[in-house]
Design a protein around this motif. Sequence first.
Motif, mmCIF file in Angstrom:
data_model
loop_
_atom_site.group_PDB
_atom_site.id
_atom_site.type_symbol
_atom_site.label_atom_id
_atom_site.label_comp_id
_atom_site.label_asym_id
_atom_site.label_seq_id
_atom_site.Cartn_x
_atom_site.Cartn_y
_atom_site.Cartn_z
ATOM 1 N N LYS A 56 97.066 -24.054 4.798
ATOM 2 C CA LYS A 56 96.093 -24.058 5.882
ATOM 3 C C LYS A 56 94.665 -23.853 5.400
ATOM 4 O O LYS A 56 93.719 -24.205 6.093
ATOM 5 C CB LYS A 56 96.442 -22.953 6.903
ATOM 6 N N SER A 85 93.262 -27.804 6.658
ATOM 7 C CA SER A 85 92.476 -27.721 7.886
ATOM 8 C C SER A 85 91.138 -27.026 7.655
ATOM 9 O O SER A 85 90.148 -27.339 8.340
ATOM 10 C CB SER A 85 93.273 -26.979 8.963
ATOM 11 N N ASP A 86 91.061 -26.089 6.674
ATOM 12 C CA ASP A 86 89.813 -25.369 6.394
ATOM 13 C C ASP A 86 89.636 -25.211 4.890
ATOM 14 O O ASP A 86 90.617 -25.087 4.139
ATOM 15 C CB ASP A 86 89.819 -23.982 7.056
ATOM 16 N N ASP A 112 82.365 -30.971 9.109
ATOM 17 C CA ASP A 112 83.653 -31.668 9.094
ATOM 18 C C ASP A 112 83.637 -32.776 8.053
ATOM 19 O O ASP A 112 82.621 -33.449 7.848
ATOM 20 C CB ASP A 112 83.960 -32.254 10.474
ATOM 21 N N GLY A 159 89.011 -32.005 5.650
ATOM 22 C CA GLY A 159 89.144 -30.808 6.463
ATOM 23 C C GLY A 159 87.778 -30.234 6.789
ATOM 24 O O GLY A 159 86.737 -30.774 6.385
ATOM 25 N N THR A 171 91.835 -18.499 13.900
ATOM 26 C CA THR A 171 92.763 -18.903 12.849
ATOM 27 C C THR A 171 94.138 -18.273 13.032
ATOM 28 O O THR A 171 95.128 -18.808 12.551
ATOM 29 C CB THR A 171 92.219 -18.490 11.481
#
Length: 353
Positions: free
Chosen positions: A217, A235-236, A269, A273, A301
């Motif tokens: 993640k 995602s991050d 963005d 990610g 989160t």
Amino acid sequence: MLSSYPFWWFALPVLLLPIWWHRQKRQRLKAEPLATARFLPAAAPEQLRVWQWRDRILLLVRCLLLTVLIAWLAATIFPWRGDTVLLDTGLDKTWAAREIGRAGFADAPRIDLPPDALQWLRAHERDWRPGARLLVAARAESIAMPARVPRFSHAVELLTMPGAANVPAPRPLRHQVALAALSGRDAAWRSVFAAFDHAGDGTIRYVTVAEPNAETKLIVWDMPNAVPPAGWRASDWWIAPASVNRAAFPELEKAATLTINGVLLKYADSPRGRLWASDAFPPRDADTARALYEAWQSLGTAPASAYPTASQALDVARASSSAIIDAKPAAWLGYVLLALFLLERILAHARRN
């Protein structure tokens, strides 16, 4: 088009009926009077079975009419259920029988409680007749308390059995972090995530790996003058100040800023990610680490833990009809069915005349 009752499609062989009907049509032989016919014996008029595709348009319209009728039946739901109990299979049977009888549902049919019972009931509510009542009997931990109490067009009552005192604690969530840092800064990052484990009271565990995979993640990138591999996705991303360069992360040149708990964050963005950059990466003291943890939690989160739903009677929303809302795909089929029926009648009338 999705069908609510797909078994109606097994009726497609009915399309053979109009073909058979047209095949059975008989045509009377045309009789012409002749002067010499008076010398012949009288004979009754005869009919001849004719197999010709003269009425192709009419036959096509009739086949389409039956096809649209089957599709309309497959997509339309007619309410047929009455009072019903949605019963949790893991519920104590003695307690369930006693409480269901008290609620007045002793003779009502039972349905096994599906996952996400309230959402399932909302999606299938049009199966029930307007005056039907529903009872959801389940363990307290089986139905999570929703953020907003749902409203149904039927009378729905939740009956939950309190959980036992020895219910095991929920397993901690596992967040996988791909850590790419220089050897001198690797230990600092690992100590940060070890502190995050204790800050969350053990509900979240952060596990560091060398390379990201499908479960990763978060990616921490602390490699100055280096470009991440093209296949890395998450995602991050947390990017240390020394690793922010145009070649590796060009999106950060137009990054937006956000300040939470005194921590200034830049984010942008990208196809790999969402990128996060801050001078607080990695935290240099306990206060900065605590502020970063609280800021990260406020960004959503970590999912909130679910709370059990208490027994209650849900409000009835008479103004909203889920049956009408969910039946939109069948509405246009009804208009097509009406148009084809009118066209078939016009063609049949024109054929006779």
